[in-house]
Write a protein that holds these residues in place. Structure first.
Motif, PDB file in Angstrom:
ATOM      1  N   MET A   1       0.840  -1.197   0.000  1.00  0.00           N
ATOM      2  CA  MET A   1       0.000   0.000   0.000  1.00  0.00           C
ATOM      3  C   MET A   1       0.879   1.252   0.000  1.00  0.00           C
ATOM      4  SD  MET A   1      -2.970   1.299  -0.061  1.00  0.00           S
ATOM      5  CE  MET A   1      -3.899  -0.214   0.200  1.00  0.00           C
ATOM      6  N   LYS A   2       0.573   2.184  -0.889  1.00  0.00           N
ATOM      7  CA  LYS A   2       1.314   3.442  -0.951  1.00  0.00           C
ATOM      8  C   LYS A   2       0.390   4.598  -0.569  1.00  0.00           C
ATOM      9  CE  LYS A   2       4.485   2.002  -4.643  1.00  0.00           C
ATOM     10  NZ  LYS A   2       4.978   2.303  -6.019  1.00  0.00           N
ATOM     11  N   ILE A   3       0.831   5.357   0.423  1.00  0.00           N
ATOM     12  CA  ILE A   3       0.111   6.572   0.789  1.00  0.00           C
ATOM     13  C   ILE A   3       0.967   7.762   0.383  1.00  0.00           C
ATOM     14  CG2 ILE A   3      -0.811   7.974   2.666  1.00  0.00           C
ATOM     15  CD1 ILE A   3      -1.617   5.463   4.082  1.00  0.00           C
ATOM     16  N   ILE A   4       0.375   8.645  -0.418  1.00  0.00           N
ATOM     17  CA  ILE A   4       1.053   9.850  -0.875  1.00  0.00           C
ATOM     18  C   ILE A   4       0.482  11.016  -0.087  1.00  0.00           C
ATOM     19  CG2 ILE A   4       1.330  11.452  -2.801  1.00  0.00           C
ATOM     20  CD1 ILE A   4       1.163   7.633  -3.172  1.00  0.00           C
ATOM     21  N   GLU A   5       1.298  11.615   0.747  1.00  0.00           N
ATOM     22  CA  GLU A   5       0.870  12.769   1.534  1.00  0.00           C
ATOM     23  C   GLU A   5       1.083  14.030   0.697  1.00  0.00           C
ATOM     24  OE1 GLU A   5      -0.384  15.439   4.399  1.00  0.00           O
ATOM     25  OE2 GLU A   5      -0.737  13.275   4.238  1.00  0.00           O
ATOM     26  N   CYS A   6       0.061  14.906   0.668  1.00  0.00           N
ATOM     27  CA  CYS A   6       0.041  16.024  -0.282  1.00  0.00           C
ATOM     28  C   CYS A   6      -0.042  17.395   0.399  1.00  0.00           C
ATOM     29  CB  CYS A   6      -1.123  15.856  -1.239  1.00  0.00           C
ATOM     30  SG  CYS A   6      -1.150  14.285  -2.136  1.00  0.00           S
ATOM     31  N   PRO A   7       1.014  17.824   1.092  1.00  0.00           N
ATOM     32  CA  PRO A   7       0.977  19.167   1.666  1.00  0.00           C
ATOM     33  C   PRO A   7       0.835  20.251   0.603  1.00  0.00           C
ATOM     34  CG  PRO A   7       3.196  18.246   1.787  1.00  0.00           C
ATOM     35  CD  PRO A   7       2.279  17.123   1.395  1.00  0.00           C
ATOM     36  N   ARG A   8       1.356  19.996  -0.592  1.00  0.00           N
ATOM     37  CA  ARG A   8       1.208  20.965  -1.683  1.00  0.00           C
ATOM     38  C   ARG A   8      -0.262  21.228  -1.974  1.00  0.00           C
ATOM     39  NH1 ARG A   8      -1.683  20.276  -6.168  1.00  0.00           N
ATOM     40  NH2 ARG A   8      -1.022  18.103  -5.966  1.00  0.00           N
ATOM     41  N   ASP A   9      -1.041  20.155  -2.079  1.00  0.00           N
ATOM     42  CA  ASP A   9      -2.462  20.289  -2.367  1.00  0.00           C
ATOM     43  C   ASP A   9      -3.185  20.971  -1.216  1.00  0.00           C
ATOM     44  OD1 ASP A   9      -4.812  20.096  -3.737  1.00  0.00           O
ATOM     45  OD2 ASP A   9      -4.839  17.925  -3.878  1.00  0.00           O
ATOM     46  N   ALA A  10      -2.720  20.723  -0.012  1.00  0.00           N
ATOM     47  CA  ALA A  10      -3.329  21.359   1.152  1.00  0.00           C
ATOM     48  C   ALA A  10      -3.019  22.848   1.216  1.00  0.00           C
ATOM     49  CB  ALA A  10      -2.844  20.671   2.430  1.00  0.00           C
ATOM     50  N   MET A  11      -1.812  23.220   0.807  1.00  0.00           N
ATOM     51  CA  MET A  11      -1.361  24.609   0.940  1.00  0.00           C
ATOM     52  C   MET A  11      -1.791  25.511  -0.203  1.00  0.00           C
ATOM     53  SD  MET A  11       2.583  24.064   2.179  1.00  0.00           S
ATOM     54  CE  MET A  11       3.019  23.208   3.685  1.00  0.00           C
ATOM     55  N   GLN A  12      -1.888  24.967  -1.419  1.00  0.00           N
ATOM     56  CA  GLN A  12      -1.922  25.828  -2.597  1.00  0.00           C
ATOM     57  C   GLN A  12      -3.116  26.779  -2.664  1.00  0.00           C
ATOM     58  OE1 GLN A  12      -1.986  23.321  -6.061  1.00  0.00           O
ATOM     59  NE2 GLN A  12      -4.079  22.630  -5.743  1.00  0.00           N
ATOM     60  N   GLY A  13      -4.216  26.427  -2.020  1.00  0.00           N
ATOM     61  CA  GLY A  13      -5.384  27.295  -2.064  1.00  0.00           C
ATOM     62  C   GLY A  13      -5.461  28.310  -0.934  1.00  0.00           C
ATOM     63  N   MET A  14      -4.483  28.271  -0.022  1.00  0.00           N
ATOM     64  CA  MET A  14      -4.485  29.216   1.100  1.00  0.00           C
ATOM     65  C   MET A  14      -4.205  30.627   0.591  1.00  0.00           C
ATOM     66  SD  MET A  14      -5.005  27.356   3.889  1.00  0.00           S
ATOM     67  CE  MET A  14      -4.324  28.302   5.264  1.00  0.00           C
ATOM     68  N   LYS A  15      -5.040  31.579   0.965  1.00  0.00           N
ATOM     69  CA  LYS A  15      -4.883  32.948   0.462  1.00  0.00           C
ATOM     70  C   LYS A  15      -3.699  33.658   1.099  1.00  0.00           C
ATOM     71  CE  LYS A  15      -9.750  33.456  -0.769  1.00  0.00           C
ATOM     72  NZ  LYS A  15     -11.002  34.221  -0.566  1.00  0.00           N
ATOM     73  N   ALA A  16      -3.522  33.475   2.390  1.00  0.00           N
ATOM     74  CA  ALA A  16      -2.380  34.099   3.069  1.00  0.00           C
ATOM     75  C   ALA A  16      -1.129  33.261   2.794  1.00  0.00           C
ATOM     76  CB  ALA A  16      -2.629  34.191   4.565  1.00  0.00           C
ATOM     77  N   PHE A  17      -0.034  33.927   2.414  1.00  0.00           N
ATOM     78  CA  PHE A  17       1.193  33.200   2.093  1.00  0.00           C
ATOM     79  C   PHE A  17       1.768  32.552   3.343  1.00  0.00           C
ATOM     80  CE2 PHE A  17       5.793  32.882   1.318  1.00  0.00           C
ATOM     81  CZ  PHE A  17       5.763  32.116   0.168  1.00  0.00           C
ATOM     82  N   ILE A  18       2.027  31.266   3.249  1.00  0.00           N
ATOM     83  CA  ILE A  18       2.643  30.531   4.354  1.00  0.00           C
ATOM     84  C   ILE A  18       4.147  30.747   4.273  1.00  0.00           C
ATOM     85  CG2 ILE A  18       2.992  28.246   5.379  1.00  0.00           C
ATOM     86  CD1 ILE A  18       0.370  27.393   3.952  1.00  0.00           C
ATOM     87  N   PRO A  19       4.779  31.266   5.303  1.00  0.00           N
ATOM     88  CA  PRO A  19       6.221  31.536   5.234  1.00  0.00           C
ATOM     89  C   PRO A  19       7.009  30.285   4.864  1.00  0.00           C
ATOM     90  CG  PRO A  19       5.271  32.556   7.180  1.00  0.00           C
ATOM     91  CD  PRO A  19       4.197  31.691   6.583  1.00  0.00           C
ATOM     92  N   THR A  20       8.067  30.502   4.113  1.00  0.00           N
ATOM     93  CA  THR A  20       8.880  29.393   3.614  1.00  0.00           C
ATOM     94  C   THR A  20       9.350  28.491   4.750  1.00  0.00           C
ATOM     95  OG1 THR A  20       9.604  30.710   1.733  1.00  0.00           O
ATOM     96  CG2 THR A  20      10.966  28.803   2.315  1.00  0.00           C
ATOM     97  N   GLN A  21       9.809  29.077   5.828  1.00  0.00           N
ATOM     98  CA  GLN A  21      10.342  28.271   6.911  1.00  0.00           C
ATOM     99  C   GLN A  21       9.263  27.438   7.587  1.00  0.00           C
ATOM    100  OE1 GLN A  21      13.604  27.908   7.259  1.00  0.00           O
ATOM    101  NE2 GLN A  21      13.062  26.253   8.683  1.00  0.00           N
ATOM    102  N   VAL A  22       8.032  27.937   7.598  1.00  0.00           N
ATOM    103  CA  VAL A  22       6.916  27.159   8.151  1.00  0.00           C
ATOM    104  C   VAL A  22       6.650  25.940   7.270  1.00  0.00           C
ATOM    105  CG1 VAL A  22       4.449  27.187   8.676  1.00  0.00           C
ATOM    106  CG2 VAL A  22       5.876  29.157   9.269  1.00  0.00           C
TER     107      VAL A  22
END
Length: 281
Positions: free
Chosen positions: A1-22
């Motif tokens: 079983m392969k689980i692909i975790e997708c922080p990119r998909d979670a982040m990309q619609g956020m209106k406020a920019f998430i700082p790079t270090q975060v």
């Protein structure tokens, strides 16, 4: 079983920019969990997806020495593919190919025909740089635009991808409209017909329907699932409102309850769950 975790998909619609270090801190924590793959960022126009403008900088700061997780980056054209392919740690390039003409234009500013042509060029870039192309069939279970959709159309798309020797195809429920019936039909027909292709499920969902979707895909033979912790995110190019991602913790619970050993670091997973609140809230 392969689980692909997708922080990119979670982040990309956020209106406020998430700082790079975060972003770096959060993804580094995800790398400790033991997911097969981390969909960590995208090489696309910063005008289209401002949140991902620092993907290359994030990549430079990831702690990859002690993780077995592989990295996936989303691209939308040959330029993005060339940029991503220059980074050795990236193993997979993901390209969204839509069954919906309207969504293909909204998502990549191309027709389906143009996208197929670019996909061939991207596949050649991947082969040249020893990367693996992951093609997402977006709107793979229907669309809100009135564009034609049926399961036979999806199967025809897979035939075209097979001609390009694409090895991984992920069926994407971009707006959360998949039903257990069409999930079962597609995976149960595609998996035995294309044994040399690895099929994945990228299922956006509501809290009430996640389990029936996972169960249908799993019982039909799917062994590759995308998720995002707590179900954050969704596709900002799809509709005015976002339909959340499949919660990764639900995937973990479902598969473990079905007797699968996912070999995940549970302590690291709990820490990532706790840290996600600081990233997305």
């Amino acid at each position: 079983m392969k689980i692909i975790e997708c922080p990119r998909d979670a982040m990309q619609g956020m209106k406020a920019f998430i700082p790079t270090q975060v972003k770096v801190k959060y993804i580094n924590q995800l790398l400790k969990v033991g997911f097969d793959t981390i969909d960590f960022g995208s090489f696309v126009s910063p005008k289209a997806i401002p949140q991902m403008r620092d993907t290359a900088e994030v990549l430079e700061k990831l702690e990859l020495e002690q993780t077995a997780s592989k990295l996936l980056a989303i691209i939308a054209n040959t330029r993005g593919a060339e940029d991503a392919a220059q980074h050795k740690p990236i193993e997979y390039l993901g390209f969204p190919l839509s069954v919906s003409e309207t969504f293909q234009q909204r998502n990549t500013n191309k027709s389906i025909a143009e996208a197929m042509q670019q996909l061939e060029e991207i596949q050649n870039i991947c082969l040249k740089h020893n990367k693996t192309l992951v093609t997402y069939i977006s709107m793979g279970f229907g669309n809100p635009y009135g564009d034609p959709w049926d399961v036979e159309t999806v199967i025809k798309f897979v035939h075209e991808l097979d001609k390009l020797q694409v090895k991984i195809v992920s069926l994407s429920d971009t707006i959360g409209v998949a039903t257990p019936e069409n999930i079962t039909y597609l995976f149960s027909h595609l998996i035995p017909a294309f044994e040399h292709i690895e099929f994945g499920a990228h299922l956006h969902t509501t809290p009430l329907t996640w389990e029936e979707k996972v169960k249908a895909a799993y019982q039909a033979g799917c062994r590759r699932f995308d998720g995002a912790l707590r179900g954050y995110g969704g596709c900002p190019m799809a509709k005015d409102e976002l339909v959340g991602n499949m919660p990764t913790e639900n995937l973990v619970s479902f598969f473990e309850n079905n007797g699968l050993n996912l070999n995940l670091n549970k302590a690291a997973l709990q820490t990532a769950m706790a840290e996600s609140g600081a990233v997305f809230l």
